[in-house]
Design an enzyme around this catalytic site. Sequence first.
Site, PDB file in Angstrom:
ATOM      1  N   SER A   9       0.851  -1.183   0.000  1.00 20.92           N
ATOM      2  CA  SER A   9       0.000   0.000   0.000  1.00 20.92           C
ATOM      3  C   SER A   9       0.892   1.241   0.000  1.00 20.92           C
ATOM      4  CB  SER A   9      -0.955  -0.007   1.191  1.00 20.92           C
ATOM      5  OG  SER A   9      -0.261  -0.147   2.396  1.00 20.92           O
ATOM      6  N   LEU A  10       0.345   2.339  -0.490  1.00 13.70           N
ATOM      7  CA  LEU A  10       1.097   3.583  -0.594  1.00 13.70           C
ATOM      8  C   LEU A  10       0.988   4.381   0.700  1.00 13.70           C
ATOM      9  CD1 LEU A  10      -0.050   4.709  -4.146  1.00 13.70           C
ATOM     10  CD2 LEU A  10       2.128   3.671  -3.515  1.00 13.70           C
ATOM     11  N   GLU A  39       2.960  12.939  -6.877  1.00 15.64           N
ATOM     12  CA  GLU A  39       1.751  12.705  -7.653  1.00 15.64           C
ATOM     13  C   GLU A  39       0.566  12.560  -6.708  1.00 15.64           C
ATOM     14  OE1 GLU A  39       1.831   8.458  -9.379  1.00 15.64           O
ATOM     15  OE2 GLU A  39       3.918   8.955  -9.026  1.00 15.64           O
ATOM     16  N   LYS A  41      -2.505  11.013  -4.744  1.00 16.52           N
ATOM     17  CA  LYS A  41      -2.883   9.712  -4.195  1.00 16.52           C
ATOM     18  C   LYS A  41      -4.405   9.695  -4.168  1.00 16.52           C
ATOM     19  CE  LYS A  41      -2.347   6.635  -0.238  1.00 16.52           C
ATOM     20  NZ  LYS A  41      -3.724   6.187  -0.176  1.00 16.52           N
ATOM     21  N   ARG A  62      -6.557  -5.635  -4.638  1.00 13.00           N
ATOM     22  CA  ARG A  62      -5.266  -5.795  -3.962  1.00 13.00           C
ATOM     23  C   ARG A  62      -5.355  -6.896  -2.923  1.00 13.00           C
ATOM     24  NH1 ARG A  62      -3.337  -4.189   0.787  1.00 13.00           N
ATOM     25  NH2 ARG A  62      -1.102  -3.992   1.009  1.00 13.00           N
ATOM     26  N   GLU A  96      -6.106   2.622  -9.236  1.00 11.88           N
ATOM     27  CA  GLU A  96      -7.061   2.905  -8.163  1.00 11.88           C
ATOM     28  C   GLU A  96      -8.441   3.034  -8.766  1.00 11.88           C
ATOM     29  OE1 GLU A  96      -7.237   3.624  -3.896  1.00 11.88           O
ATOM     30  OE2 GLU A  96      -5.678   2.873  -5.225  1.00 11.88           O
TER      31      GLU A  96
END
Length: 181
Positions: A9-10, A39, A41, A62, A96
């Site tokens: 995960s970011l 960038e 999210k 995911r 996403e």
Amino acid sequence: YTHKSRLYSLDKVTDRDSLLDWERRAEKFADSDFECTVEMKYDGLSLIMTYDGGRLIRGATRGDGVTGEDVTEQLKTIKTVPLSIGYKGYVEVQGEGMMRLSVLKKYNETAADPLENARNAAAGAIRNLNTSVTAKRNLAVIAYNINYIEGREFKTQSDILEFLKDNKLLTVAYFKNVTCA
């Protein structure tokens, strides 16, 4: 569905101190200079779109990063998900799944049961077994990463985004290379 490569995960960075903390951690792992990018999210549901021979063959959530739910039929109803791309090798594109706020507002104007928020609206529609529900939500998938690719290597995030754009995938609206340090 088992992903070819683990999905992480970011991290979200909201202030200068947390950005500097991230940079210090990244420098410990880097064996040379590295590109930093900024960038958007997006807040939705992380997805993998798998293409082979240029055709979309699988869509998955995911999940836990190793195993996700197969949502291929749901993704096929989303207009920003190309059913075919120019690249003919095997590739897993990470993106996403989301509902834009303007779409949520318009949807709620005529909905018998208004949706509470865009994130849950997207996640619920993609995980719903009824593909007509997914189609009615007018979702988008923003591609931002290559999770796995055969026969090709990317050196920078800029290279990845160029590949995604070249293959007609919708990408992040804001992207900038920045100096780290």
